[in-house]
Scaffold this active site. Structure first.
Site, PDB file in Angstrom:
ATOM      1  N   LYS A 186     -10.203  15.583   8.655  1.00 35.80           N
ATOM      2  CA  LYS A 186     -10.375  17.013   8.952  1.00 35.80           C
ATOM      3  C   LYS A 186     -10.859  17.273  10.384  1.00 35.80           C
ATOM      4  CE  LYS A 186     -10.986  18.618   4.202  1.00 35.80           C
ATOM      5  NZ  LYS A 186      -9.934  19.616   4.038  1.00 35.80           N
ATOM      6  N   ASP A 219     -17.318   9.226   1.492  1.00 38.72           N
ATOM      7  CA  ASP A 219     -16.177  10.039   1.907  1.00 38.72           C
ATOM      8  C   ASP A 219     -16.732  11.249   2.645  1.00 38.72           C
ATOM      9  OD1 ASP A 219     -14.205  11.954   2.092  1.00 38.72           O
ATOM     10  OD2 ASP A 219     -13.430  11.672   0.061  1.00 38.72           O
ATOM     11  N   PHE A 256     -13.442  14.822  -5.081  1.00 36.93           N
ATOM     12  CA  PHE A 256     -12.093  15.009  -4.532  1.00 36.93           C
ATOM     13  C   PHE A 256     -11.903  14.037  -3.384  1.00 36.93           C
ATOM     14  CE2 PHE A 256      -8.915  16.722  -1.689  1.00 36.93           C
ATOM     15  CZ  PHE A 256      -7.907  17.095  -2.553  1.00 36.93           C
TER      16      PHE A 256
HETATM   17  N1  PLP Z   1     -11.817  13.751   0.799  1.00 38.48           N
HETATM   18  C1  PLP Z   1     -12.442  14.926   0.863  1.00 38.48           C
HETATM   19  C2  PLP Z   1     -13.920  14.971   0.630  1.00 38.48           C
HETATM   20  C3  PLP Z   1     -11.741  16.100   1.151  1.00 38.48           C
HETATM   21  O1  PLP Z   1     -12.385  17.269   1.192  1.00 38.48           O
HETATM   22  C4  PLP Z   1     -10.351  16.011   1.378  1.00 38.48           C
HETATM   23  C5  PLP Z   1      -9.559  17.213   1.645  1.00 38.48           C
HETATM   24  O2  PLP Z   1      -9.930  18.327   1.328  1.00 38.48           O
HETATM   25  C6  PLP Z   1      -9.727  14.753   1.309  1.00 38.48           C
HETATM   26  C7  PLP Z   1     -10.504  13.647   1.026  1.00 38.48           C
HETATM   27  C8  PLP Z   1      -8.270  14.600   1.539  1.00 38.48           C
HETATM   28  O3  PLP Z   1      -7.955  14.800   2.885  1.00 38.48           O
HETATM   29  P1  PLP Z   1      -6.454  15.132   3.325  1.00 38.48           P
HETATM   30  O4  PLP Z   1      -6.098  16.461   2.732  1.00 38.48           O
HETATM   31  O5  PLP Z   1      -6.493  15.138   4.823  1.00 38.48           O
HETATM   32  O6  PLP Z   1      -5.592  14.039   2.791  1.00 38.48           O
END
Ligand code: PLP
Length: 393
Positions: A246, A217, A132
């Site tokens: 986050k 990520d 994700f």
């Molecule tokens: N990458 C990861 C691993 C995430 O857990 C999330 C959100 O849950 C995102 C990217 C996307 O972040 P945002 O919701 O701030 O766009």
């Protein structure tokens, strides 16, 4: 309570009939004054809990000075936060964004630009099933959520997907067209699925051997969540590109894209954004990073994480539930049956907020400064909620 009027909100998700009006530490309060123990914390966003004094002070102090000077000018908190993150990560360059998806979008663009300049136009990025990376078109295309398969076609091309944790398939997927490999050290949204540290080390070695970039990520795992400032430290490696979000903002919209000096190849006009690096959010980010870096803070996260996992394992034994997994204060419990949604609702009724990233698993991502007493209370309320769903009085 009157029904909540959501008629003007665009429908994107089903929400429970609760209106939260106040938060303090690990607790949220609704408009009737009822308290809820929060083990969701804005999806692992409120690193220091709700409205912590240290962030209130940073926000209000900056609010009296200056809020936004445009990213075309320097501001002090932006430079200070970039310096802090560069020092902690060893990655020399930082670009600030407003969300995790935006930081990942930037990472994808940076890798493609680097591939264009340094690898004869290579633009493919190898990604993993179950990943994700966000909800922009490119980050949805990079993600491996099965339910997104046919959504918003045509997707952005250039992503090659391999099974999660499969080194042989990863190596076979890499070729002259590859510019990077992108992954989460723990797949949070997929249900808190870690890869072994040995796998992370192997991927680092493989990317180095093939001369391609490693993008980590760490939107969910970064800034202390797993008991280290960055999750990759557990594997004693360092990526070429790192994304944070986050917890970095402790609840305000702030994310970051970090890269090694040689990989920071953006030129004027390639990347930017109106709110990026604004002093208000950056000042809060500085206070989060300073707090998480204080001596003893991460030791406490590791100790509380071990306590949370231990208490969940005890509960799993008592109630014949499944595996407990995760790292630090990012932990999942398998329920063995698809009752996650029902348990979440039963927990809400009992004043507890937890999340079910998968129908048969629960995820726990409390504030990094959660107390042992709060962990105990969570376990009591969770046990009662699971019993209620199973029809046990
Ligand atoms: N990458 C990861 C691993 C995430 O857990 C999330 C959100 O849950 C995102 C990217 C996307 O972040 P945002 O919701 O701030 O766009």
């Amino acid at each position: 309570m009157d029904a909540i009027d959501d008629s003007a909100l665009m429908f994107v998700t089903q929400r429970p009939q609760v209106m939260f009006v106040r938060g303090e530490g690990s607790w949220l309060y609704d408009d009737a004054g009822r308290a809820y123990l929060d083990f969701v914390q804005g999806w692992a966003v409120n690193a220091l809990g709700h409205s912590p004094a240290v962030l209130r002070e940073a926000l209000t102090a900056q609010a009296t000075r200056v809020w936004n000077v445009s990213p075309a000018y320097y501001n002090e908190p932006m430079c200070r936060l970039a310096t802090q993150l560069a020092r902690l990560s060893g990655l020399e360059r930082v670009f600030f964004a407003n969300s995790g998806a935006e930081a990942n979008e930037g990472a994808i663009k940076l890798a493609r630009k680097w591939g264009a300049l340094e690898r004869r136009g290579a633009y493919e990025i190898v990604v993993f099933e179950g990943a994700f990376h966000g909800r922009t078109l490119a980050t949805m295309s990079a993600s491996g959520k099965p339910a997104w398969g046919g959504l918003f076609e045509p997707k952005v091309p250039g992503f090659v997907r391999v099974p999660h944790g499969d080194l042989a398939r990863l190596e076979r997927a890499m070729g002259p067209g590859t510019c990077a490999v992108m992954l989460e050290p723990i797949q949070g949204e997929a249900g808190v699925l870690p890869v072994p540290t040995a796998f992370l080390r192997d991927v680092r070695a493989l990317t180095q051997r093939h001369g391609v970039l490693l993008i980590l990520d760490e939107i969910q795992t970064g800034v202390g969540r797993t008991g280290r400032m960055f999750c990759y430290e557990h594997a004693c490696i360092r990526p070429d590109i790192l994304t944070l979000g986050k917890g970095l903002g402790g609840g305000v919209p702030l994310a970051a894209l970090l890269a090694r000096e040689e990989v920071s190849v953006f030129e004027v006009g390639d990347q930017g954004g109106t709110f990026n690096g604004n002093p208000l959010m950056s000042a809060v980010g500085c206070a989060v990073v300073e707090t998480v870096s204080r001596p003893g803070f991460l030791e406490q996260v590791r100790a509380n994480g071990a306590c949370l996992a231990h208490r969940l394992r005890e509960l799993a034994r008592t109630l014949a539930l499944g595996e407990v997994r995760g790292q630090g204060l990012l932990v999942a419990l398998d329920l063995l049956r698809p009752i996650g949604g029902e348990v979440v609702s039963a927990a809400l009724e009992r004043g507890l907020l937890v999340n079910a990233p998968r129908p048969a698993s629960l995820r726990f991502m409390p504030a990094l400064n959660v107390s042992r007493a709060e962990i105990d209370t969570m376990i009591e309320r969770l046990a009662a909620s699971i019993a209620a769903v199973r029809g046990i009085p």
